[in-house]
Design a protein around this motif. Structure first.
Motif, PDB file in Angstrom:
ATOM      1  N   UNK A   1       0.845  -1.198   0.000  1.00  0.00           N
ATOM      2  CA  UNK A   1       0.000   0.000   0.000  1.00  0.00           C
ATOM      3  C   UNK A   1       0.875   1.241   0.000  1.00  0.00           C
ATOM      4  N   UNK A   2       1.913   1.257   0.810  1.00  0.00           N
ATOM      5  CA  UNK A   2       2.809   2.417   0.851  1.00  0.00           C
ATOM      6  C   UNK A   2       3.521   2.584  -0.485  1.00  0.00           C
ATOM      7  N   UNK A   3       3.885   1.488  -1.114  1.00  0.00           N
ATOM      8  CA  UNK A   3       4.493   1.591  -2.442  1.00  0.00           C
ATOM      9  C   UNK A   3       3.509   2.187  -3.436  1.00  0.00           C
ATOM     10  N   UNK A   4       2.243   1.789  -3.353  1.00  0.00           N
ATOM     11  CA  UNK A   4       1.222   2.355  -4.232  1.00  0.00           C
ATOM     12  C   UNK A   4       1.024   3.833  -3.958  1.00  0.00           C
ATOM     13  N   UNK A   5       1.048   4.214  -2.689  1.00  0.00           N
ATOM     14  CA  UNK A   5       0.908   5.625  -2.323  1.00  0.00           C
ATOM     15  C   UNK A   5       2.095   6.428  -2.841  1.00  0.00           C
ATOM     16  N   UNK A   6       3.269   5.845  -2.747  1.00  0.00           N
ATOM     17  CA  UNK A   6       4.471   6.522  -3.249  1.00  0.00           C
ATOM     18  C   UNK A   6       4.371   6.750  -4.755  1.00  0.00           C
ATOM     19  N   UNK A   7       3.929   5.721  -5.471  1.00  0.00           N
ATOM     20  CA  UNK A   7       3.783   5.848  -6.922  1.00  0.00           C
ATOM     21  C   UNK A   7       2.725   6.886  -7.264  1.00  0.00           C
ATOM     22  N   UNK A   8       1.643   6.884  -6.510  1.00  0.00           N
ATOM     23  CA  UNK A   8       0.554   7.845  -6.730  1.00  0.00           C
ATOM     24  C   UNK A   8       1.016   9.281  -6.524  1.00  0.00           C
ATOM     25  N   UNK A   9       1.952   9.449  -5.567  1.00  0.00           N
ATOM     26  CA  UNK A   9       2.392  10.797  -5.222  1.00  0.00           C
ATOM     27  C   UNK A   9       3.475  11.375  -6.120  1.00  0.00           C
ATOM     28  N   UNK A  10       3.989  10.585  -7.065  1.00  0.00           N
ATOM     29  CA  UNK A  10       5.047  11.082  -7.945  1.00  0.00           C
ATOM     30  C   UNK A  10       4.504  12.051  -8.981  1.00  0.00           C
TER      31      UNK A  10
END
Length: 223
Positions: free
Chosen positions: A214-223
């Motif tokens: 989930x944190x990886x997905x959030x990181x990708x979303x925030x780029x």
């Protein structure tokens, strides 16, 4: 999850943290230094076509109209941006790593002659790439293993399930509410991914694996 396992293993960069037996950057030939500069630039631009231009001819020949979907998917998993403060080194080829890739359904048309390690740290986050190198006519190329028919079939058989799993993690990331969302994004901007993962786990009670994805997905979303 097969697609993630393969993608994380070699999709235009293998994560590596060790540089044992490395030559210093000062001892690396200038042509390799130029390769690293160009590779980092293409990676940060997420330029799949340019990254593919670094491929050794026999690796490139493995990509056909029949299997292009597989290689396009692998290329879409370009990793983290490489920060300006990266360090790099050239090490002897690790035979164990080559065999591990072979065990994952990859085969070498020509075995690489060198391993290029690109390592970096930002805040608490550390990461890196391993690029297998081969030289031809005075130029260095990225020597990528070719997927066997069995590996490509496994990817296709599991593609729907893998995409569903990734969609689930993206949905969980999208559901994070304030103020937790801003807190996690602040941690990610500060390159404290482990702290963000722990915080999400603490607040939501999700298991460690789910929290990481989930944190990886959030990181990708925030780029």
């Amino acid at each position: 999850m097969t697609i993630l396992r393969i993608a994380h293993a070699f999709a235009f960069g293998l994560v590596a943290l060790s540089a044992a037996l490395a030559q210093t950057a000062q001892g690396v030939p200038g042509d390799i230094k130029n390769f690293v500069t160009q590779y980092a630039s293409a990676t940060n631009a997420k330029d799949s076509a340019r990254l593919r231009s670094f491929l050794y001819s026999k690796s490139l020949a493995c990509i056909t109209p029949e299997n292009k979907d597989y290689y396009d998917e692998m290329a879409s998993h370009i990793g983290e941006p490489i920060p300006p403060n990266y360090k790099f080194s050239v090490v002897p080829v690790n035979e164990g790593n080559l065999k591990a890739l072979e065990g994952m359904g990859q085969r070498w048309t020509v075995k690489p002659t060198q391993e290029l390690h690109i390592d970096y740290q930002q805040g608490d986050d550390v990461g890196g790439y391993v690029v297998y190198l081969i030289q031809e006519n005075g130029r260095w190329f990225y020597d990528l293993p070719c997927a066997t028919d069995a590996a490509i079939k496994e990817y296709r058989d599991n593609a729907a399930a893998n995409e569903a799993a990734l969609a689930h993690y993206r949905a969980l990331a999208a559901e994070i509410k304030e103020p937790l969302r801003s807190e996690l994004l602040d941690l990610l901007r500060a390159h404290e991914t482990a702290s963000a993962t722990d915080r999400y786990h603490q607040v939501t009670g999700q298991d460690t694996k789910t929290s990481m994805y989930v944190i990886n997905a959030l990181k990708t979303e925030g780029r």
